[in-house]
Motif scaffolding. Structure first.
Motif, PDB file in Angstrom:
ATOM      1  N   LEU A 166       0.808  -1.061  -0.063  1.00  0.00           N
ATOM      2  CA  LEU A 166       0.127   0.055   0.061  1.00  0.00           C
ATOM      3  C   LEU A 166       0.964   1.140   0.046  1.00  0.00           C
ATOM      4  CD1 LEU A 166      -2.840   1.232   0.135  1.00  0.00           C
ATOM      5  CD2 LEU A 166      -2.737   0.974   2.503  1.00  0.00           C
ATOM      6  N   ASN A 180       1.433   3.866  -3.202  1.00  0.00           N
ATOM      7  CA  ASN A 180       0.724   5.205  -3.210  1.00  0.00           C
ATOM      8  C   ASN A 180       1.857   6.114  -3.608  1.00  0.00           C
ATOM      9  OD1 ASN A 180      -0.881   7.119  -2.115  1.00  0.00           O
ATOM     10  ND2 ASN A 180       0.318   7.036  -0.513  1.00  0.00           N
ATOM     11  N   SER A 217      -5.466  13.156  -0.247  1.00  0.00           N
ATOM     12  CA  SER A 217      -5.584  11.758  -0.194  1.00  0.00           C
ATOM     13  C   SER A 217      -4.259  10.842  -0.260  1.00  0.00           C
ATOM     14  CB  SER A 217      -6.379  11.372  -1.472  1.00  0.00           C
ATOM     15  OG  SER A 217      -7.690  12.122  -1.492  1.00  0.00           O
ATOM     16  N   ILE A 270      -3.596   8.164   2.608  1.00  0.00           N
ATOM     17  CA  ILE A 270      -3.113   6.671   2.266  1.00  0.00           C
ATOM     18  C   ILE A 270      -1.683   6.484   2.702  1.00  0.00           C
ATOM     19  CG2 ILE A 270      -2.804   4.999   0.449  1.00  0.00           C
ATOM     20  CD1 ILE A 270      -4.929   6.456  -0.928  1.00  0.00           C
TER      21      ILE A 270
END
Length: 249
Positions: free
Chosen positions: A36, A40, A63, A67
């Motif tokens: 993740l 990102n 955002s 994240i």
């Protein structure tokens, strides 16, 4: 390579019955958090380095920061859960099977991710309330906390206070738990009479301890030991701006 290696870890643990233990279960979640985090940050960062800059909207920037923080917090808590697993395995071996059941493993992992989502969401709410005026160039490779605050023309004291309050449960508490558990582990290992038994016990903890030192050492060097506005320029070369475009107004 990063994505492939972490996916391979998850697949191998899933298909190999001998690896169905709590330590490897938490290792899969560490790999998931790394996937993740990497997906990102890295693709957009490599593109910005290649073209020498780029544009991103305020919503996209916030955002990305949201994240980014989720796996960071989850990894801190997962490392603490792994140290607790090693403590039970070495210091309470007769109770290991009853304490580290699969249900308890799921509860620990779910708590780590839930805290990551929840704590980051509070910071996101306060960041979303900030106003941005004329400056629209992020002096960094990605949307991090300090570069975002430098662009705001409103008061950032509340956001800084929220970050300071959350630092204790997110960073210090897991780290203290890891230190305490390893002190107890080392005391127990030193009481083992045979050299073979001590070596075997140390070998089960060495890899986890190395990861803890590397991870917390990196976080400390970035966010603790180099505070201030000039720390960003010290930590990165060359300068690669991200323009937030017209939406910043």
């Amino acid at each position: 390579m990063t994505l492939t290696s972490n996916v391979l870890v998850i697949v191998l643990v899933g298909v190999t019955k001998s690896l169905h233990s709590p330590m490897y279960f938490f290792l899969c979640h560490l790999s998931l958090s790394e996937i993740l985090f990497t997906s990102n940050i890295v693709p957009n960062m490599l593109w910005l380095i290649l073209v020498g800059g780029g544009k991103v909207s305020v919503t996209q920037c916030l955002s990305q920061f949201y994240i980014l923080c989720i796996p960071t917090i989850a990894q801190c808590l997962l490392l603490a859960a792994m140290s607790f697993d090693r403590y039970v395995a070495i210091c309470r071996p007769l109770h290991y099977a009853t304490i580290m059941t699969f249900t308890h493993q799921l509860q620990l992992a779910a708590s780590c991710w839930l805290l990551g989502f929840t704590l980051t969401f509070f910071v996101y709410i306060f960041l979303n309330k900030l106003e941005f005026c004329d400056l629209n160039t992020i002096n960094h490779f990605y949307c991090d906390f300090v570069p975002l605050l430098q662009l705001s023309c409103s008061r950032t004291m509340v956001v800084v206070l929220v970050i300071a309050v959350e630092t204790v449960p997110v960073l210090l508490s897991p780290f203290i738990l890891i230190i305490v558990t390893y002190i107890l582990i080392i005391r127990t290992i030193l009481k083992i009479p045979s050299n073979t038994g001590r070596h075997k016990a140390f070998s089960t903890c060495s890899s986890h301890l190395i990861i803890v030192c590397m991870y917390y050492g990196t976080l400390s060097s970035i966010y603790i030991f180099q505070p201030g506005e000039n720390s960003i320029n010290v930590r990165k070369k060359p300068f690669c701006p991200i323009h937030t475009g017209d939406s910043i107004d």
